[in-house]
Write a protein that holds these residues in place. Structure first.
Motif, PDB file in Angstrom:
ATOM      1  N   UNK A 237       0.843  -1.197   0.000  1.00 57.48           N
ATOM      2  CA  UNK A 237       0.000   0.000   0.000  1.00 57.48           C
ATOM      3  C   UNK A 237       0.873   1.240   0.000  1.00 57.48           C
ATOM      4  N   UNK A 238       0.644   2.118  -0.947  1.00 58.19           N
ATOM      5  CA  UNK A 238       1.380   3.375  -0.977  1.00 58.19           C
ATOM      6  C   UNK A 238       0.454   4.497  -1.404  1.00 58.19           C
ATOM      7  N   UNK A 239       0.793   5.687  -1.004  1.00 54.46           N
ATOM      8  CA  UNK A 239      -0.041   6.850  -1.290  1.00 54.46           C
ATOM      9  C   UNK A 239       0.859   8.034  -1.590  1.00 54.46           C
ATOM     10  N   UNK A 240       0.257   9.043  -2.198  1.00 49.91           N
ATOM     11  CA  UNK A 240       0.939  10.317  -2.431  1.00 49.91           C
ATOM     12  C   UNK A 240      -0.104  11.423  -2.395  1.00 49.91           C
ATOM     13  N   UNK A 241       0.289  12.567  -1.836  1.00 53.00           N
ATOM     14  CA  UNK A 241      -0.584  13.731  -1.751  1.00 53.00           C
ATOM     15  C   UNK A 241       0.227  14.955  -2.127  1.00 53.00           C
ATOM     16  N   UNK A 242      -0.424  15.902  -2.754  1.00 56.17           N
ATOM     17  CA  UNK A 242       0.288  17.095  -3.191  1.00 56.17           C
ATOM     18  C   UNK A 242      -0.584  18.327  -3.141  1.00 56.17           C
ATOM     19  N   UNK A 243       0.061  19.457  -3.031  1.00 53.49           N
ATOM     20  CA  UNK A 243      -0.610  20.751  -3.046  1.00 53.49           C
ATOM     21  C   UNK A 243       0.226  21.708  -3.880  1.00 53.49           C
ATOM     22  N   UNK A 244      -0.441  22.617  -4.572  1.00 58.05           N
ATOM     23  CA  UNK A 244       0.261  23.536  -5.460  1.00 58.05           C
ATOM     24  C   UNK A 244      -0.433  24.893  -5.445  1.00 58.05           C
ATOM     25  N   UNK A 245       0.394  25.935  -5.416  1.00 57.00           N
ATOM     26  CA  UNK A 245      -0.119  27.301  -5.554  1.00 57.00           C
ATOM     27  C   UNK A 245       0.694  27.987  -6.639  1.00 57.00           C
ATOM     28  N   UNK A 246      -0.016  28.584  -7.586  1.00 56.01           N
ATOM     29  CA  UNK A 246       0.651  29.249  -8.704  1.00 56.01           C
ATOM     30  C   UNK A 246      -0.018  30.593  -8.956  1.00 56.01           C
ATOM     31  N   UNK A 247       0.793  31.626  -9.131  1.00 51.05           N
ATOM     32  CA  UNK A 247       0.276  32.961  -9.427  1.00 51.05           C
ATOM     33  C   UNK A 247       1.126  33.587 -10.518  1.00 51.05           C
ATOM     34  N   UNK A 248       0.464  34.227 -11.451  1.00 51.35           N
ATOM     35  CA  UNK A 248       1.159  34.862 -12.574  1.00 51.35           C
ATOM     36  C   UNK A 248       0.514  36.205 -12.875  1.00 51.35           C
ATOM     37  N   UNK A 249       1.354  37.241 -12.940  1.00 54.03           N
ATOM     38  CA  UNK A 249       0.873  38.562 -13.344  1.00 54.03           C
ATOM     39  C   UNK A 249       1.206  38.788 -14.812  1.00 54.03           C
ATOM     40  N   UNK A 250       0.845  39.945 -15.340  1.00 54.20           N
ATOM     41  CA  UNK A 250       1.041  40.216 -16.756  1.00 54.20           C
ATOM     42  C   UNK A 250       1.810  41.524 -16.951  1.00 54.20           C
ATOM     43  N   UNK A 251       2.140  41.786 -18.204  1.00 56.06           N
ATOM     44  CA  UNK A 251       2.847  43.020 -18.552  1.00 56.06           C
ATOM     45  C   UNK A 251       1.876  44.164 -18.823  1.00 56.06           C
ATOM     46  N   UNK A 252       0.578  43.890 -18.725  1.00 55.65           N
ATOM     47  CA  UNK A 252      -0.416  44.915 -19.009  1.00 55.65           C
ATOM     48  C   UNK A 252      -0.605  45.826 -17.795  1.00 55.65           C
ATOM     49  N   UNK A 253      -1.064  47.035 -17.999  1.00 50.19           N
ATOM     50  CA  UNK A 253      -1.269  47.956 -16.874  1.00 50.19           C
ATOM     51  C   UNK A 253      -2.408  47.499 -15.976  1.00 50.19           C
ATOM     52  N   UNK A 254      -2.323  47.903 -14.715  1.00 55.44           N
ATOM     53  CA  UNK A 254      -3.356  47.528 -13.764  1.00 55.44           C
ATOM     54  C   UNK A 254      -2.930  46.344 -12.915  1.00 55.44           C
ATOM     55  N   UNK A 255      -3.640  46.125 -11.852  1.00 55.36           N
ATOM     56  CA  UNK A 255      -3.336  45.049 -10.912  1.00 55.36           C
ATOM     57  C   UNK A 255      -4.120  43.808 -11.314  1.00 55.36           C
ATOM     58  N   UNK A 256      -3.610  43.087 -12.308  1.00 53.63           N
ATOM     59  CA  UNK A 256      -4.286  41.896 -12.809  1.00 53.63           C
ATOM     60  C   UNK A 256      -3.374  40.690 -12.660  1.00 53.63           C
TER      61      UNK A 256
END
Length: 393
Positions: free
Chosen positions: A37-56
């Motif tokens: 018996x074996x298991x695996x668990x994972x978590x991921x957080x990814x954030x990407x901004x752009x070159x366009x004006x404004x806080x997007x």
């Protein structure tokens, strides 16, 4: 050029795509277990901004889990996988870089109070920064789950069960406040809201039987079925004539509301059997038959039967050939004939369809027929006959 000031030179690259994009990616994983018996668990957080004006930006949060288990006697095996992701995007809802091709000079885009300028030049060519004032938010929830079970009660019989469940839920919202619109086009806010949900599941049981005839023959029989369903629903609300931009986040604040929606349900069932015979790795025979059913066809044509038969002779394994044609490493003669089907078309293609008309008929709304009911709408079928000679030296 109308209204252009030659003392102003616009650097469109800097204005429209001059910001610095960044991304963050954090991953965490954990695995363990024993030999069986074996298991695996994972978590991921990814954030990407752009070159366009404004806080997007766009960000994703994801969780995953998998489990594998095998019994001590080797007769039972379980495989389970599940993943969940949450995606949120508030990127600009239009391509503002299309304005690169505008005149290179003469534009005053923002006044000293930070508001968009609508003068003779921007009214004619458009203010490319208007898109930055139209907030867009898209939220996606996605679940994927798969399960596989294998059980061998006796040496010659194997029971197999595969199943899966997938869910995709999507919400989006786009606002166009008065400040982002040319006063020549509109004077009130506009907003649109959309929701889409797609749900699919499948179950596929199988029974496999393997046995030997004497010491040189092998027979394999496979019986199985498949049940699948896919449901999809979409709705879009468009609101206009908002009395205040503060109400753009709610469809109830719109003076005028239009609604479009669609729904589809697809079901597919099948039962199949396959028989394989192998004698001394020299004489081969395969036969299969299946019965399929699809909701995409008319009531009298939803079921269809398909089958195939194939035979092969690996003559390089025959003693006469092996003894007198040592220059031949492999030789096989095979022939096959079979039928197969396809239901890869849209849903409800056999039904009557109508389109609402804006013209009134006897003081009532009217419908215009766009497609008539087709009782002969049925499976696309293929027939294939093949013969081949394979040789290796």
């Amino acid at each position: 050029m109308v209204g252009l000031d030659t003392t102003i030179e616009n650097d469109w690259y800097k204005i429209l795509a001059g910001e610095t994009a960044s991304n963050n990616n954090v991953q965490l994983s954990l695995s363990g277990g024993s030999q069986r018996t074996n298991f695996s668990a994972g978590a991921n957080y990814y954030r990407e901004s752009t070159v366009f004006p404004g806080n997007t930006d766009a960000n994703r949060k994801a969780l995953s889990f998998s489990l594998n288990h095998g019994s001590q006697n080797g007769k039972f095996n379980l495989q389970f996988k599940s993943a969940y992701s949450f995606n949120k995007s508030n990127l600009i809802g239009e391509d503002i870089t299309a304005d690169y091709l505008k005149a290179p000079y003469g534009f005053t885009l923002i006044d000293d109070k930070g508001k968009l300028v609508w003068d003779e030049a921007t009214l004619r060519y458009g203010n490319p920064l208007a898109g930055t004032l139209r907030p867009y938010v898209g939220v996606t929830d996605m679940i994927n789950t798969n399960l596989g079970l294998t059980f061998r009660p006796i040496e010659s019989i194997t029971l197999i069960l595969n199943g899966g469940y997938n869910l995709l839920d999507y919400d989006e919202e786009l606002q166009s406040p008065r400040a982002s619109q040319s006063p020549e086009v509109a004077t009130r806010g506009i907003a649109s809201f959309g929701h889409s949900k797609t749900r699919t599941w499948s179950i596929e049981p199988q029974v496999k039987y393997d046995t030997r005839i004497a010491t040189a023959g092998k027979i394999s029989l496979l019986l199985g079925g498949s049940w699948q369903e896919s449901e999809r629903a979409n709705v879009r609300l468009n609101g206009s004539n908002y009395s205040s931009d503060g109400l753009l986040g709610s469809i109830t604040g719109a003076g005028t509301v239009t609604v479009t929606d669609d729904y589809s349900l697809y079901r597919y069932n099948a039962g199949f059997a396959r028989l394989s015979f192998n004698w001394h790795q020299t004489y081969l025979l395969n036969a299969s038959a299946r019965r399929d059913a699809s909701s995409r066809f008319g009531p009298g044509n939803r079921f269809a039967n398909f089958g195939s038969i194939a035979g092969g002779w690996v003559f390089s394994n025959a003693r006469l050939v092996a003894d007198h044609a040592k220059w031949l490493s492999y030789g096989k003669l095979r022939v096959s004939y079979g039928t197969s089907g396809n239901d890869g078309i849209g849903n409800y293609g056999f039904l009557d369809t109508y389109t609402p008309q804006t013209n009134m008929y006897q003081q009532s709304l009217s419908l215009f027929p766009t497609r008539l009911f087709n009782p002969n709408y049925s499976w696309e079928q293929f027939r294939k006959l093949e013969a081949a000679l394979e040789m290796g030296f």
